[in-house]
Design a protein around this motif. Structure first.
Motif, PDB file in Angstrom:
ATOM      1  N   VAL A 113       0.589  -1.388  -0.190  1.00  0.00           N
ATOM      2  CA  VAL A 113      -0.231  -0.273  -0.204  1.00  0.00           C
ATOM      3  C   VAL A 113       1.040   1.110  -0.165  1.00  0.00           C
ATOM      4  O   VAL A 113       2.481   1.239   0.751  1.00  0.00           O
ATOM      5  N   THR A 114       0.736   2.065  -0.915  1.00  0.00           N
ATOM      6  CA  THR A 114       1.485   3.565  -0.973  1.00  0.00           C
ATOM      7  C   THR A 114       0.437   4.502  -0.658  1.00  0.00           C
ATOM      8  O   THR A 114      -1.022   4.024  -0.416  1.00  0.00           O
ATOM      9  N   ALA A 115       1.668   5.952   0.171  1.00  0.00           N
ATOM     10  CA  ALA A 115       0.723   6.532   0.549  1.00  0.00           C
ATOM     11  C   ALA A 115       1.526   7.749  -0.324  1.00  0.00           C
ATOM     12  O   ALA A 115       2.798   7.865  -0.646  1.00  0.00           O
ATOM     13  N   LEU A 116       0.926   9.167  -0.186  1.00  0.00           N
ATOM     14  CA  LEU A 116       1.360  10.850  -0.774  1.00  0.00           C
ATOM     15  C   LEU A 116       0.725  11.333  -0.163  1.00  0.00           C
ATOM     16  O   LEU A 116      -0.946  11.815   0.227  1.00  0.00           O
ATOM     17  N   SER A 117       1.280  12.695   0.062  1.00  0.00           N
ATOM     18  CA  SER A 117       1.042  13.886   1.155  1.00  0.00           C
ATOM     19  C   SER A 117       1.588  14.874   0.877  1.00  0.00           C
ATOM     20  O   SER A 117       2.932  14.362  -0.613  1.00  0.00           O
ATOM     21  N   ASP A 118       1.119  15.973   1.240  1.00  0.00           N
ATOM     22  CA  ASP A 118       1.920  16.948   0.159  1.00  0.00           C
ATOM     23  C   ASP A 118       3.421  16.897   1.406  1.00  0.00           C
ATOM     24  O   ASP A 118       4.414  18.340   0.612  1.00  0.00           O
ATOM     25  N   ALA A 168      -2.159  -8.573   4.609  1.00  0.00           N
ATOM     26  CA  ALA A 168      -3.808  -8.702   4.358  1.00  0.00           C
ATOM     27  C   ALA A 168      -4.710  -7.039   4.707  1.00  0.00           C
ATOM     28  O   ALA A 168      -5.598  -7.020   4.438  1.00  0.00           O
ATOM     29  N   PHE A 169      -3.180  -5.941   5.162  1.00  0.00           N
ATOM     30  CA  PHE A 169      -3.940  -4.911   4.413  1.00  0.00           C
ATOM     31  C   PHE A 169      -4.126  -4.348   3.959  1.00  0.00           C
ATOM     32  O   PHE A 169      -5.597  -3.230   3.177  1.00  0.00           O
ATOM     33  N   ALA A 170      -3.620  -4.284   2.352  1.00  0.00           N
ATOM     34  CA  ALA A 170      -4.011  -3.893   0.733  1.00  0.00           C
ATOM     35  C   ALA A 170      -5.174  -5.082   0.840  1.00  0.00           C
ATOM     36  O   ALA A 170      -5.629  -4.239  -0.533  1.00  0.00           O
ATOM     37  N   ALA A 171      -4.962  -6.415   0.995  1.00  0.00           N
ATOM     38  CA  ALA A 171      -6.093  -6.523   0.524  1.00  0.00           C
ATOM     39  C   ALA A 171      -7.729  -6.613   0.831  1.00  0.00           C
ATOM     40  O   ALA A 171      -9.135  -5.986   0.043  1.00  0.00           O
ATOM     41  N   THR A 172      -7.525  -6.322   1.888  1.00  0.00           N
ATOM     42  CA  THR A 172      -8.827  -5.380   2.860  1.00  0.00           C
ATOM     43  C   THR A 172      -9.095  -4.155   2.043  1.00  0.00           C
ATOM     44  O   THR A 172     -10.244  -3.539   1.410  1.00  0.00           O
ATOM     45  N   LEU A 173      -8.441  -3.050   2.521  1.00  0.00           N
ATOM     46  CA  LEU A 173      -7.912  -1.675   1.307  1.00  0.00           C
ATOM     47  C   LEU A 173      -8.645  -1.734   0.159  1.00  0.00           C
ATOM     48  O   LEU A 173      -9.745  -1.071  -0.030  1.00  0.00           O
ATOM     49  N   TYR A 211      -3.323   2.798   8.135  1.00  0.00           N
ATOM     50  CA  TYR A 211      -2.298   3.335   7.128  1.00  0.00           C
ATOM     51  C   TYR A 211      -1.028   3.751   8.084  1.00  0.00           C
ATOM     52  O   TYR A 211      -0.051   3.707   8.751  1.00  0.00           O
ATOM     53  N   LEU A 212      -2.056   4.656   9.019  1.00  0.00           N
ATOM     54  CA  LEU A 212      -0.626   5.570   9.820  1.00  0.00           C
ATOM     55  C   LEU A 212      -0.003   4.753  11.304  1.00  0.00           C
ATOM     56  O   LEU A 212       0.860   4.654  10.950  1.00  0.00           O
TER      57      LEU A 212
END
Length: 339
Positions: A113-118, A168-173, A211-212
């Motif tokens: 799972v990837t994340a992007l912010s400012d 597990a989190f990737a599948a849930t998301l 995710y955090l």
């Protein structure tokens, strides 16, 4: 609800129902990258095509308030750069991937799972025939931790990893975004009531907060005294609002805790998560309404009033708790069934 067809690409019409989501919903088919990079609301990416052949793409986007969901399909290998939407954190997960993708210098796949912010710039390289799903949530909507911990959402984002490997989190998301996007796009009437929209938004914000927790290695632990205090305040608020669905986000704001801390407190004191506890409360609220309805309202309307926006899952949860379907409850008390 308005649907504005883009002046580029081909926009496929989707059902429009009143003010169901009070936002845009669209599916746009594109035939070149210049068109493709201009479809998403609030994004300013640049795409370079890496593989040979004609490009075809598709973006399905839905907005519910300030929360954005989208699914992006690209037929060719591309390298995508640029800033994300301002003031939000975006999670991404692959729904289909033939080959290797690279995210900000790291190899990523279906279990990431990837994340992007400012705090970062988008740098994503994908192989041909790739499908990615994303949810973007304003940073201002993320629950702020209490004063004892002293971290707010912006600081957490600055310190969080830009991706996690968690099957597990990737599948849930992937599963939850797929259901939410399909509902928002093709069954918006299930989100016609504010309560249903609030519940969906709370669930989507919860995914980012989860995710955090993974990306900062924080478990949100609290001592027993604090856990008792937090749960007591949460239950006090739930009991003070017996006729409306309370969301996890409501409880985070009322108890000044992050979702992770709230979950730890509920697990320690009650033995279940706040989301599971609130679902029980909402199911019982719906059960009372169905017992008293005598067919005066549709099951869908009553379910939406209690924040249930996914009716198929509701049927499963309701039968598991009460041993019968919502329609069977209505019939048993002598009412007529209207789905």
């Amino acid at each position: 609800m308005s649907f504005a067809e883009q002046q580029f690409g081909t926009a496929s019409s989707v059902p429009q129902v009143g003010n169901a989501v009070n936002a845009c919903r669209k599916t746009v088919h594109t035939s070149n990258l210049w068109q493709h990079e201009r479809v998403l609301t609030g994004w300013n990416q640049v795409y370079d095509q890496l593989s040979k052949g004609r490009f075809n793409g598709q973006i399905t986007e839905a907005l519910i308030g300030d929360v954005q969901l989208f699914e992006e399909k690209t037929s060719q290998a591309v390298f995508e750069t640029g800033p994300g939407r301002t003031g939000v954190v975006a999670l991404g997960v692959f729904a289909h991937l033939d080959g290797e993708a690279r995210w900000r210098g790291h190899t990523v796949g279906m279990d990431h799972v990837t994340a992007l912010s400012d705090h970062a710039t988008l740098e994503l390289s994908t192989p041909p025939n790739c499908t990615m799903m994303s949810v973007t949530v304003p940073v201002s909507m993320l629950p702020v931790e209490d004063e004892q911990v002293g971290l707010d959402a912006t600081e957490l984002l600055a310190n969080a990893a830009n991706h996690v490997h968690n099957p597990a989190f990737a599948a849930t998301l992937r599963h939850r975004l797929s259901i939410a996007l399909l509902t928002m796009t093709y069954q918006p009437y299930q989100l016609a009531l504010t309560e249903a929209r609030d519940q969906l938004v709370s669930e989507l914000v919860g995914l980012v907060d989860e995710y955090l927790g993974l990306a900062t290695h924080g478990d949100g632990t609290a001592d027993a005294k604090k856990a008792l205090h937090v749960v007591a305040k949460a239950r006090e608020y739930i009991e003070a609002n017996p006729d409306r669905p309370v969301t996890v986000l409501d409880l985070c704001q009322r108890t000044f805790t992050s979702r992770r801390t709230l979950q730890y407190c509920f697990t320690q004191v009650i033995g279940t998560s706040p989301a599971a506890y609130l679902k029980i409360v909402r199911l019982n609220g719906l059960h009372r309404d169905l017992m008293n309805s005598r067919g005066a309202k549709t099951i869908g309307d009553m379910a939406a009033r209690w924040g249930f926006w996914h009716l198929s899952q509701l049927s499963v949860d309701y039968k598991r708790l009460f041993g019968e379907l919502p329609s069977e409850t209505v019939k048993r008390v002598g009412g007529r069934t209207f789905q």
